[in-house]
Write an enzyme that holds these catalytic residues in place. Structure first.
Site, mmCIF file in Angstrom:
data_model
loop_
_atom_site.group_PDB
_atom_site.id
_atom_site.type_symbol
_atom_site.label_atom_id
_atom_site.label_comp_id
_atom_site.label_asym_id
_atom_site.label_seq_id
_atom_site.Cartn_x
_atom_site.Cartn_y
_atom_site.Cartn_z
ATOM 1 C CG ASP A 38 -12.635 36.653 52.505
ATOM 2 O OD1 ASP A 38 -11.737 37.509 51.627
ATOM 3 O OD2 ASP A 38 -13.487 37.586 53.232
ATOM 4 C CG ASP A 61 -11.991 36.135 62.867
ATOM 5 O OD1 ASP A 61 -11.132 36.490 62.804
ATOM 6 O OD2 ASP A 61 -13.033 36.800 63.505
ATOM 7 C CE1 TYR A 154 -5.093 48.292 58.207
ATOM 8 C CE2 TYR A 154 -2.887 50.071 57.670
ATOM 9 C CZ TYR A 154 -3.666 49.330 56.947
ATOM 10 O OH TYR A 154 -3.942 48.952 55.970
#
Ligand code: NAD
Length: 278
Positions: A38, A61, A154
């Site tokens: 994370d 990342d 998205y």
């Protein structure tokens, strides 16, 4: 809780918050050992304190190839194997009209939401296959199913995640690696409340703002998604691959009765539809 994952080792990206955190707790609860990758791993420090040597967190990342490869290495070096990969980390991506969206924002959105899934599958597959097979579960979204529920990029990125899930499943089946997606509906997390740092009050407001439009009368909780992920990770799903499991409380089934325009609601006596004489 079932004990289906005893002895298994999982990598969960985005496992320090929201859905990923619930996945981590669920997999631990079913007996697995977990590596969380994370950007903000310290948010899972309490889980590390609780679960001790069965949980490792690492700053990663997911759009960075070395970082993703590093999560797989940590699983192998720390726990000796890898059986489950949850490509879950994500964010809302670029907002606003296409005409005002920069290429840099496009790239960042697809790097975090799609490149990450590609990298996870790429680096986990050789280890999963060498350990006798395994399961990849990608967190997609109901946004991939219909335009207009989420920002442009998205939506497109999550559709790409579904497509990659299918193509990977075809390639990896022969290696004993299953690849599925879970598509959450509206889930009460910091992301859904509008910001990764949303506090409990803000999440509760988001919860209350949405429950009336849900066929089951409530928004989803991260644990609802975690239960589906644990199923897909387990041998209960041993003949399921290349699929999308939608976990949304029924919201994609269609509009609720209250949302129908008035003409559809005109009630006609049922006898008008019966054949004559009956
Ligand atoms: P969240 O913000 O609570 O958690 C996301 C986690 O991912 C955070 O811990 C964050 O630090 C981490 N993360 C973000 N970018 C990262 C990066 N580049 N590298 C590593 N870690 C990174 O959000 P959430 O709601 O739990 O979302 C989890 C997944 O579920 C996402 O893929 C999201 O798109 C998807 N999803 C959420 C909903 C919803 O309603 N909450 C609905 C559909 C799909």
């Amino acid at each position: 809780m079932p004990d289906r994952l005893a002895g298994r080792v999982a990598v969960v990206t985005g496992g320090a918050s929201g859905i990923g955190r619930a996945i981590t707790v669920r997999l631990l609860g079913e007996g697995a050992r977990v590596v969380v990758g994370d950007l903000a791993p310290e948010r899972a420090d309490d889980l590390v304190a609780e679960h001790g040597e069965r949980l490792v967190t690492q700053r990663a990342d997911v759009s960075d190839e070395d970082d993703v490869a590093g999560l797989v290495s940590t699983a192998v070096e720390g726990f000796g194997r890898l059986d489950i990969l949850c490509n879950n980390a994500g964010f809302g991506g670029a907002l606003g009209p296409i005409t005002e969206t920069s290429v840099a924002d496009f790239d960042l959105t697809f790097d975090v939401l799609v490149r990450s899934v590609f990298l996870g599958i790429k680096h986990a597959t050789p280890v999963l296959a060498a350990d006798g097979g395994g399961a990849v579960i990608n967190t997609a979204s109901i946004a991939a199913r219909r335009a207009g529920w989420a920002p442009h990029l998205y939506t497109a990125a999550k559709a790409a995640v579904l497509s990659l899930t299918e193509t990977a499943a075809l390639e990896l089946g022969a290696l004993g690696v299953r690849c599925n997606a879970v598509s959450p509906g509206l889930i009460a997390t910091p992301l859904y409340a509008g910001h990764p740092d949303s506090d409990a009050d803000r999440i509760e407001k988001a919860r209350q703002a949405s429950h009336e439009r849900q066929p089951l009368g409530r928004v989803g909780e991260p644990e609802d998604i975690a239960a589906a992920v644990a199923f897909l990770a387990s041998d209960d799903a041993e003949w399921i691959t290349g699929q999308q499991l939608i976990v949304d409380g029924g919201i994609t089934a269609g509009p609720t009765w209250d949302d129908f325009p008035a003409p559809y609601k005109m009630v006609r006596p049922i006898r008008h539809h019966r054949p004559p004489g009956r």
